[in-house]
Design a protein around this motif. Structure first.
Motif, PDB file in Angstrom:
ATOM      1  N   THR A 300       0.828  -1.209   0.000  1.00 21.26           N
ATOM      2  CA  THR A 300       0.000   0.000   0.000  1.00 21.26           C
ATOM      3  C   THR A 300       0.861   1.257   0.000  1.00 21.26           C
ATOM      4  O   THR A 300       0.548   2.240  -0.675  1.00 21.26           O
ATOM      5  N   SER A 301       1.959   1.221   0.751  1.00 25.38           N
ATOM      6  CA  SER A 301       2.831   2.402   0.806  1.00 25.38           C
ATOM      7  C   SER A 301       3.426   2.689  -0.577  1.00 25.38           C
ATOM      8  O   SER A 301       3.651   3.850  -0.940  1.00 25.38           O
ATOM      9  N   TYR A 302       3.661   1.616  -1.343  1.00 18.84           N
ATOM     10  CA  TYR A 302       4.149   1.784  -2.722  1.00 18.84           C
ATOM     11  C   TYR A 302       3.077   2.472  -3.569  1.00 18.84           C
ATOM     12  O   TYR A 302       3.376   3.345  -4.396  1.00 18.84           O
ATOM     13  N   ILE A 344       8.612   5.204   2.325  1.00 22.10           N
ATOM     14  CA  ILE A 344       7.273   5.326   2.921  1.00 22.10           C
ATOM     15  C   ILE A 344       6.954   4.008   3.605  1.00 22.10           C
ATOM     16  O   ILE A 344       7.111   2.933   3.004  1.00 22.10           O
ATOM     17  N   SER A 345       6.525   4.093   4.847  1.00 24.53           N
ATOM     18  CA  SER A 345       6.181   2.861   5.555  1.00 24.53           C
ATOM     19  C   SER A 345       5.225   3.171   6.702  1.00 24.53           C
ATOM     20  O   SER A 345       5.461   4.102   7.466  1.00 24.53           O
ATOM     21  N   GLN A 346       4.154   2.411   6.787  1.00 20.19           N
ATOM     22  CA  GLN A 346       3.250   2.576   7.927  1.00 20.19           C
ATOM     23  C   GLN A 346       3.984   2.173   9.196  1.00 20.19           C
ATOM     24  O   GLN A 346       4.068   2.927  10.148  1.00 20.19           O
ATOM     25  N   SER A 347       4.523   0.948   9.192  1.00 16.80           N
ATOM     26  CA  SER A 347       5.103   0.378  10.418  1.00 16.80           C
ATOM     27  C   SER A 347       6.487   0.925  10.747  1.00 16.80           C
ATOM     28  O   SER A 347       6.896   0.947  11.893  1.00 16.80           O
ATOM     29  N   GLY A 348       7.218   1.314   9.714  1.00 17.55           N
ATOM     30  CA  GLY A 348       8.604   1.733   9.917  1.00 17.55           C
ATOM     31  C   GLY A 348       9.550   0.567  10.144  1.00 17.55           C
ATOM     32  O   GLY A 348      10.714   0.753  10.517  1.00 17.55           O
ATOM     33  N   GLU A 349       9.057  -0.659   9.930  1.00 18.17           N
ATOM     34  CA  GLU A 349       9.896  -1.831  10.195  1.00 18.17           C
ATOM     35  C   GLU A 349      10.013  -2.750   8.984  1.00 18.17           C
ATOM     36  O   GLU A 349      10.637  -3.803   9.080  1.00 18.17           O
ATOM     37  N   THR A 350       9.416  -2.408   7.861  1.00 16.44           N
ATOM     38  CA  THR A 350       9.409  -3.312   6.705  1.00 16.44           C
ATOM     39  C   THR A 350      10.837  -3.559   6.220  1.00 16.44           C
ATOM     40  O   THR A 350      11.565  -2.618   5.873  1.00 16.44           O
ATOM     41  N   ALA A 351      11.211  -4.838   6.194  1.00 21.81           N
ATOM     42  CA  ALA A 351      12.617  -5.186   5.977  1.00 21.81           C
ATOM     43  C   ALA A 351      13.153  -4.643   4.651  1.00 21.81           C
ATOM     44  O   ALA A 351      14.229  -4.040   4.611  1.00 21.81           O
TER      45      ALA A 351
HETATM   46  C1  F6R Z   1      -1.743  -3.688   2.528  1.00 20.12           C
HETATM   47  C2  F6R Z   1      -0.650  -3.556   3.453  1.00 20.12           C
HETATM   48  C3  F6R Z   1       0.715  -3.906   2.996  1.00 20.12           C
HETATM   49  C4  F6R Z   1       1.722  -2.872   3.514  1.00 20.12           C
HETATM   50  C5  F6R Z   1       3.159  -3.313   3.178  1.00 20.12           C
HETATM   51  C6  F6R Z   1       4.158  -2.277   3.601  1.00 20.12           C
HETATM   52  O1  F6R Z   1      -2.970  -3.389   3.082  1.00 20.12           O
HETATM   53  O2  F6R Z   1      -0.840  -3.165   4.567  1.00 20.12           O
HETATM   54  O3  F6R Z   1       0.779  -4.009   1.615  1.00 20.12           O
HETATM   55  O4  F6R Z   1       1.436  -1.647   2.932  1.00 20.12           O
HETATM   56  O5  F6R Z   1       3.441  -4.525   3.820  1.00 20.12           O
HETATM   57  O6  F6R Z   1       4.076  -2.039   4.963  1.00 20.12           O
HETATM   58  P1  F6R Z   1       4.634  -0.707   5.611  1.00 20.12           P
HETATM   59  O7  F6R Z   1       3.831   0.414   5.091  1.00 20.12           O
HETATM   60  O8  F6R Z   1       4.453  -0.920   7.092  1.00 20.12           O
HETATM   61  O9  F6R Z   1       6.070  -0.598   5.231  1.00 20.12           O
END
Ligand code: F6R
Length: 603
Positions: A300-302, A344-351
């Motif tokens: 989603t962030s993409y 861009i990242s919701q969690s800030g932890e995406t590897a």
């Molecule tokens: C879709 C979703 C995932 C995240 C992806 C990146 O609803 O939540 O596609 O967007 O795993 O995560 P973040 O934004 O945390 O880096």
């Protein structure tokens, strides 16, 4: 987002306050504090960061026997997350906690400063306690002083106040921000900004209406609504904690869809000022050295990144490219130091996103994180961060995080256009007007939700969905398809509408569902003819548009908006609710879809 708790009674006050705040942790916060009034003395403690830090600070403090307590978790809006800005805020003999925003705080603060009041924090909240004490010093009773204080406040607030001037009562006020009063069988009184902290402590509650205020002691609650006296009406309290955290919605995802209007306001707060965009967080960067933007993200962030690339080039007039983080990592990219590298990242932890960020840092690029979680790995590593302020997102399928990412990126595109003088004053004003309109656009109408719920039963089968759109509505189509496949397990693809005839149209038949995003403000005639081509091949079409479209099998009419971003956000809500309702009909666990995790910390 901030949380509030309060207590009147004989039990250990610290215990209820800290446990109550723990229940509100899921809303997100960056500091916390409590104050306890007992035997005429007020003890107050504040700590930055996790509640554990506050627990540590209060470990030698005990407060059983009759007394009053208030507690708060703060999510910084006005003023940085520091201990001085944490609540409770105090005057000479009173303490307050506050959720929301005092819109006229500047004017009130200037007047108080002119009268010699000394402020200790940068918050809007502190004016409340000083106003109250000013009226006491002028000779008013606590009750009159509180009444007068509340009458001067404009904006949204839930407030609790304690004062040595009245050792028995907690003063409260509520407008546009939730506040609940609870009562136990033993005569204790509780306050909270949501049900969860009250469960197990009281059996009856009052959900305060807007424009309520009053005071409570162990014997009675005096309540006013709109300045008129009102008899408190208690109702039974639900006892299911998860249900309470969901505020009555069936799923966290549904709650988060509805929260978007509110959190959008938080995202914009303090960043759109007097017809310009102010992003102080970027002071860490030397933007004069950049002439290009590259964005890396996943999922989603993409999609948020792809949307923003249109905005950066169209309104910021700066070159922008976007890459999927897992692809970027292994392509041996050429990285020029004039590139501003955004993750861009919701969690800030995406590897994968984190690794892409490390590569950019290693190549000496300036880096910026657009992130929802402060102190996450990505935030710690980036040179600068714009927090999206969506609050904690629990549903695995991202909704409010996406909305706030887009808003943040849109502000950034405007900021860059403004900084490099690539945007005219008139256009900037129009864009700012449109930005400020988005919280209104994001309000979900019951009639719309009900229409989508009814429509959804026709979309439970078929051999696939195509979400199609053009321009910024193409990434929105990708996001709509991702939402649907994540939680319904139906096959869905997002496609640029103009590309359908280059292959995918071969799939068109009555069992191919096409969700067509047809805004009036961008390329309407183009998408219309793309959809006509599909209709001619008997594809089943659900058109989403403000303009009537006869060739669609189903039609969701959106409102007449003047700005494409307003249409974008309105259509975003529709695709989110469509995915939600289809998935509910299919009996799926919306919040925890199979095979997915909220934070993807492995490659
Ligand atoms: C879709 C979703 C995932 C995240 C992806 C990146 O609803 O939540 O596609 O967007 O795993 O995560 P973040 O934004 O945390 O880096």
């Amino acid at each position: 987002m901030c949380g509030i708790v309060g207590y009147i009674g004989n039990k250990e006050k610290k215990e209820f306050l800290l446990n109550g705040l723990k229940e509100l942790e899921y809303r997100g916060y960056d500091s916390a504090g409590i104050a306890v009034l007992k035997d005429g003395k007020i003890d107050s403690f504040r700590a930055l960061g996790k509640l554990e830090n506050l627990k540590e600070k209060t470990k030698n403090f005990f407060s059983d026997g009759f007394g009053l307590g208030i507690g708060h978790t703060r999510w910084a809006t006005h003023g940085k997350p520091t201990e001085a800005n944490a609540h409770p805020h105090s005057g000479d003999f009173s303490y307050i906690i506050h959720n929301g925003i005092i819109e006229n705080y500047k004017e009130l603060k200037d007047n108080l400063i002119a009268e010699g009041v000394h402020f200790l924090s940068q918050t809007d909240s502190e004016v409340i306690v000083h106003l109250f004490e000013k009226f006491i010093k002028e000779g008013f009773s606590s009750k009159e002083a509180f009444k007068k204080t509340i009458s001067l406040l404009k904006g949204a607030f839930a407030i609790l106040l304690i004062t040595k001037n009245d050792k028995e009562s907690i003063y409260f006020a509520k407008n546009a921000v939730p506040l609940i009063i609870g009562k136990s069988k033993d005569g204790e009184i509780f306050f909270s900004s949501s049900d969860a902290p009250l469960i197990g402590h009281c059996n009856e509650v009052i959900y305060l209406e807007d424009k309520s205020f009053g005071w409570a002691n162990k014997d009675r609650i005096k309540l006013f609504v709109n300045k008129d006296k009102k008899e408190p009406q208690f109702v039974p309290l639900t006892i299911d904690k998860t249900y309470a955290q969901k505020d009555g919605y069936r799923f966290f995802m549904e709650k988060e869809i509805y929260e978007q209007a509110n959190v959008a306001g938080e995202t914009l707060m303090g960043r759109v000022c007097d017809n310009e965009i102010v992003l102080d967080e970027l002071n860490e960067l030397d933007l004069d050295k950049i002439n290009e933007i590259k964005i890396c993200a996943c999922g989603t962030s993409y999609h948020a990144a792809l949307t923003s690339a249109y905005l950066f080039e169209r309104i910021g007039r700066i070159k922008c490219s976007v890459e999927i983080a897992s692809e970027f990592r292994y392509k041996e990219p050429l990285l020029d130091q004039k590139i501003l590298f955004i993750v861009i990242s919701q969690s800030g932890e995406t590897a994968d996103t984190l690794e892409a960020l490390k590569m950019a840092k290693k190549a000496g690029l300036q880096t910026l994180a657009i992130c929802n979680v402060d102190n996450s790995s990505i935030v710690r590593l980036s040179d600068a961060t714009l927090l999206t302020r969506a609050g904690i997102e629990k549903g695995v399928a991202s909704t409010k995080a996406f909305a706030t990412q887009i808003l943040t990126l849109w502000m950034l595109a405007l900021f860059i256009g403004q900084k490099f003088r690539k945007i005219s004053k008139e256009t900037l004003n129009l864009e700012i007007k449109a930005l400020l309109h988005i919280p209104t656009v994001l309000q979900v109408k019951n009639s719309l939700h009900e229409k989508i719920r009814r429509l959804s039963k026709r979309y439970l089968h078929g051999h696939g969905f195509f979400f199609i759109g053009r321009d910024i509505f193409y990434p929105l189509a990708l996001e709509g398809a991702l939402k649907l496949k994540e939680i319904s397990y139906l096959h869905a693809e997002g496609y640029p509408a103009g590309e359908m005839k280059h292959g995918p149209i071969a799939l068109a038949d009555s069992k191919l569902f096409t969700i067509a995003l047809m805004p009036k403000n961008i390329l309407y005639e183009k998408i219309k003819s793309n959809v006509e081509e599909l209709s001619a091949r008997d594809a089943t079409i659900l058109a989403i548009s403000p303009l009537e479209f006869d060739l669609a099998d189903d039609f969701i009419k959106t409102s007449m908006q003047d700005h494409p971003m307003s249409e974008f956000f309105e259509m975003m809500i529709i695709t989110q609710i469509l995915a939600l309702e289809i998935s509910i009909r299919l009996g799926n666990d919306v919040d925890m879809p199979r095979n997915l995790a909220k934070s993807v910390t492995v490659e």
